[in-house]
Write an enzyme that holds these catalytic residues in place. Structure first.
Site, PDB file in Angstrom:
ATOM      1  N   GLU A  80      58.754   0.625 -25.072  1.00 61.93           N
ATOM      2  CA  GLU A  80      57.864  -0.376 -24.429  1.00 61.93           C
ATOM      3  C   GLU A  80      57.427  -1.313 -25.630  1.00 61.93           C
ATOM      4  O   GLU A  80      57.175  -1.018 -26.691  1.00 61.93           O
ATOM      5  CB  GLU A  80      56.253   0.514 -24.183  1.00 61.93           C
ATOM      6  CG  GLU A  80      56.511   0.686 -22.642  1.00 61.93           C
ATOM      7  CD  GLU A  80      56.137  -0.503 -21.888  1.00 61.93           C
ATOM      8  OE1 GLU A  80      56.337  -1.731 -22.151  1.00 61.93           O
ATOM      9  OE2 GLU A  80      55.352  -0.254 -20.715  1.00 61.93           O
ATOM     10  N   LYS A 112      47.565  -0.259 -28.723  1.00 62.00           N
ATOM     11  CA  LYS A 112      46.146  -0.556 -28.665  1.00 62.00           C
ATOM     12  C   LYS A 112      45.600   0.795 -28.211  1.00 62.00           C
ATOM     13  O   LYS A 112      44.752   0.971 -27.284  1.00 62.00           O
ATOM     14  CB  LYS A 112      45.761  -1.577 -27.461  1.00 62.00           C
ATOM     15  CG  LYS A 112      45.845  -2.868 -28.194  1.00 62.00           C
ATOM     16  CD  LYS A 112      45.114  -3.966 -27.316  1.00 62.00           C
ATOM     17  CE  LYS A 112      46.080  -4.857 -26.870  1.00 62.00           C
ATOM     18  NZ  LYS A 112      45.658  -5.780 -25.943  1.00 62.00           N
ATOM     19  N   ASP A 140      53.816 -12.172 -23.923  1.00 60.57           N
ATOM     20  CA  ASP A 140      53.719 -13.668 -23.489  1.00 60.57           C
ATOM     21  C   ASP A 140      52.092 -13.906 -22.805  1.00 60.57           C
ATOM     22  O   ASP A 140      51.691 -12.821 -22.781  1.00 60.57           O
ATOM     23  CB  ASP A 140      54.610 -13.758 -22.528  1.00 60.57           C
ATOM     24  CG  ASP A 140      54.072 -12.930 -21.020  1.00 60.57           C
ATOM     25  OD1 ASP A 140      53.857 -11.637 -21.057  1.00 60.57           O
ATOM     26  OD2 ASP A 140      54.084 -13.768 -19.867  1.00 60.57           O
ATOM     27  N   GLY A 161      59.062  -7.927 -21.814  1.00 54.78           N
ATOM     28  CA  GLY A 161      58.307  -7.883 -23.044  1.00 54.78           C
ATOM     29  C   GLY A 161      59.127  -7.150 -24.105  1.00 54.78           C
ATOM     30  O   GLY A 161      59.155  -7.494 -25.444  1.00 54.78           O
ATOM     31  N   ARG A 203      56.962 -15.681 -25.940  1.00 53.69           N
ATOM     32  CA  ARG A 203      57.819 -14.461 -26.018  1.00 53.69           C
ATOM     33  C   ARG A 203      58.712 -14.676 -27.295  1.00 53.69           C
ATOM     34  O   ARG A 203      59.070 -13.672 -27.771  1.00 53.69           O
ATOM     35  CB  ARG A 203      58.586 -14.270 -24.730  1.00 53.69           C
ATOM     36  CG  ARG A 203      57.986 -13.733 -23.529  1.00 53.69           C
ATOM     37  CD  ARG A 203      59.142 -13.138 -22.568  1.00 53.69           C
ATOM     38  NE  ARG A 203      58.200 -12.952 -21.333  1.00 53.69           N
ATOM     39  CZ  ARG A 203      57.649 -12.123 -21.001  1.00 53.69           C
ATOM     40  NH1 ARG A 203      57.228 -11.217 -21.632  1.00 53.69           N
ATOM     41  NH2 ARG A 203      57.067 -12.084 -19.492  1.00 53.69           N
ATOM     42  N   GLY A 236      47.230   2.227 -20.936  1.00 58.14           N
ATOM     43  CA  GLY A 236      48.149   3.346 -20.783  1.00 58.14           C
ATOM     44  C   GLY A 236      48.476   3.327 -19.186  1.00 58.14           C
ATOM     45  O   GLY A 236      49.415   4.443 -19.034  1.00 58.14           O
ATOM     46  N   ASP A 289      48.285  -0.293 -23.713  1.00 62.23           N
ATOM     47  CA  ASP A 289      46.968  -1.055 -23.508  1.00 62.23           C
ATOM     48  C   ASP A 289      46.287   0.198 -22.956  1.00 62.23           C
ATOM     49  O   ASP A 289      45.926   1.204 -24.055  1.00 62.23           O
ATOM     50  CB  ASP A 289      46.877  -2.263 -23.048  1.00 62.23           C
ATOM     51  CG  ASP A 289      45.549  -2.809 -23.216  1.00 62.23           C
ATOM     52  OD1 ASP A 289      44.913  -2.626 -24.042  1.00 62.23           O
ATOM     53  OD2 ASP A 289      45.471  -3.965 -22.042  1.00 62.23           O
TER      54      ASP A 289
HETATM   55  P1  5GP Z   1      48.478  -0.868 -20.089  1.00 59.93           P
HETATM   56  O1  5GP Z   1      48.998  -0.706 -18.469  1.00 59.93           O
HETATM   57  O2  5GP Z   1      48.774   0.005 -21.111  1.00 59.93           O
HETATM   58  O3  5GP Z   1      46.951  -1.391 -19.823  1.00 59.93           O
HETATM   59  O4  5GP Z   1      49.213  -2.363 -20.306  1.00 59.93           O
HETATM   60  C1  5GP Z   1      50.344  -2.491 -20.461  1.00 59.93           C
HETATM   61  C2  5GP Z   1      51.068  -3.865 -20.188  1.00 59.93           C
HETATM   62  O5  5GP Z   1      49.892  -4.778 -20.246  1.00 59.93           O
HETATM   63  C3  5GP Z   1      51.976  -4.345 -21.220  1.00 59.93           C
HETATM   64  O6  5GP Z   1      53.291  -3.878 -21.006  1.00 59.93           O
HETATM   65  C4  5GP Z   1      51.786  -5.876 -21.276  1.00 59.93           C
HETATM   66  O7  5GP Z   1      52.688  -6.328 -20.383  1.00 59.93           O
HETATM   67  C5  5GP Z   1      50.399  -6.133 -20.983  1.00 59.93           C
HETATM   68  N1  5GP Z   1      49.577  -6.175 -22.098  1.00 59.93           N
HETATM   69  C6  5GP Z   1      48.512  -5.293 -22.801  1.00 59.93           C
HETATM   70  N2  5GP Z   1      48.019  -5.852 -23.771  1.00 59.93           N
HETATM   71  C7  5GP Z   1      48.603  -6.963 -24.036  1.00 59.93           C
HETATM   72  C8  5GP Z   1      48.359  -7.992 -25.051  1.00 59.93           C
HETATM   73  O8  5GP Z   1      47.711  -7.726 -26.110  1.00 59.93           O
HETATM   74  N3  5GP Z   1      49.197  -9.134 -25.026  1.00 59.93           N
HETATM   75  C9  5GP Z   1      49.920  -9.401 -23.953  1.00 59.93           C
HETATM   76  N4  5GP Z   1      50.739 -10.443 -23.916  1.00 59.93           N
HETATM   77  N5  5GP Z   1      50.409  -8.417 -23.096  1.00 59.93           N
HETATM   78  C10 5GP Z   1      49.517  -7.197 -23.121  1.00 59.93           C
END
Ligand code: 5GP
Length: 189
Positions: A96, A128, A156, A44, A162, A102, A100
Site C-alpha cells: 500500500e 499516518k 495524487d 498509488g 503521481r 485504515g 490513513d
Molecule cells: P484510509 O482508508 O486509510 O483512510 O485511506 C487510504 C487511502 O486514502 C489511500 O490509499 C489514499 O488513496 C488516500 N489517502 C489517504 N491519505 C492521503 C494523502 O495524504 N494523500 C493522498 N494523495 N491520498 C491519501
C-alpha cells in the site's frame, strides 16, 4: 492567484524514499522465500512497488487489485479489478502507498483473508498513524508521517502529482481551489 508559483514543502526526498524502500526490500527478503505474492493496490502503489521489487533478493510474483470508494470517509469500498491469481495457501504481502484511517486496508485485508492465504501481511510506504480509526496491523512500514495531505511518488490529487519523484505536503484548500496549484512549482525546470 491564477498562475502563482507555489512550492509545497518536501517531506521525503528521492534519496530518503529510496533508502526506506531498500530497507523494506531487505526486511521482506529476509522474512519470505521465493514465491511470495505481492499484491499492490492500484494506482498509488505503483512507483513504490516498482522500486521495491527491484531491491528484493527473493523472486516474488506480483498481482494487482483496484478498488473504488463509494464515498470518502465511509470505509465502503468495492473491488473494481480483482486479482488474476488464487491466493489460497500462498504467502501474501499487500503493498500500500499510504494508510490513513485504515478503513480501506481493513476492507481489503478482510476480503483477501477470506480467500485463505497461508499468511497475509501489509507493507505500507507511509503510515499516518495519528489518523487511524480502525486498528490496522502493518508488518512493514516505510515512514510514519504526521497528519498532512501528501502528494507524489504515486499519491495524487485529482490524478495529478503521481509522477513526482519525492513526497511533498499539500494544502487541501489550495488544491481544491486549483488542482494544478503546485504543478509549475514542482515540475518546471
Ligand atoms: P484510509 O482508508 O486509510 O483512510 O485511506 C487510504 C487511502 O486514502 C489511500 O490509499 C489514499 O488513496 C488516500 N489517502 C489517504 N491519505 C492521503 C494523502 O495524504 N494523500 C493522498 N494523495 N491520498 C491519501
Amino acid at each position: 492567484m491564477t498562475g502563482e508559483v507555489v512550492r509545497p514543502r518536501e517531506l521525503l526526498s528521492t534519496a530518503e524514499l529510496h533508502s526506506g524502500v531498500r530497507r523494506l526490500a531487505a526486511e521482506l527478503s529476509a522474512a519470505y522465500d521465493d514465491g511470495l505474492l505481492l499484491v499492490a493496490v492500484l494506482k498509488g502503489s505503483v512507483p513504490f512497488l516498482a522500486d521495491l521489487v527491484r531491491h528484493l533478493t527473493i523472486q516474488p510474483e506480483v498481482d494487482f487489485l483496484a478498488i473504488s470508494r463509494y464515498a470518502p470517509g465511509t470505509g465502503r469500498v468495492r473491488i473494481v479489478k480483482d486479482l488474476d491469481v488464487d491466493i489460497a495457501g500462498r504467502d501474501v504481502v499487500l503493498v500500500e502507498d499510504i494508510v490513513d484511517t485504515g478503513l480501506t486496508l481493513t476492507y481489503i485485508v478482510g476480503e483477501l483473508a477470506r480467500r485463505e492465504p497461508r499468511s497475509l501481511a501489509v507493507c505500507a510506504l507511509l503510515d499516518k498513524a495519528v489518523r487511524r480509526i480502525v486498528p490496522t496491523p502493518i508488518a512493514f512500514t516505510g515512514f510514519r508521517i504526521d497528519d498532512e495531505f501528501v502528494l507524489g511518488y504515486g499519491l495524487d490529487f485529482g490524478e495529478r502529482y503521481r509522477n513526482l519523484n519525492r513526497v511533498v505536503a499539500g494544502d487541501l484548500a489550495d488544491l481544491r481551489a486549483r488542482p494544478d496549484a503546485y504543478v509549475a512549482g514542482l515540475f518546471a525546470g
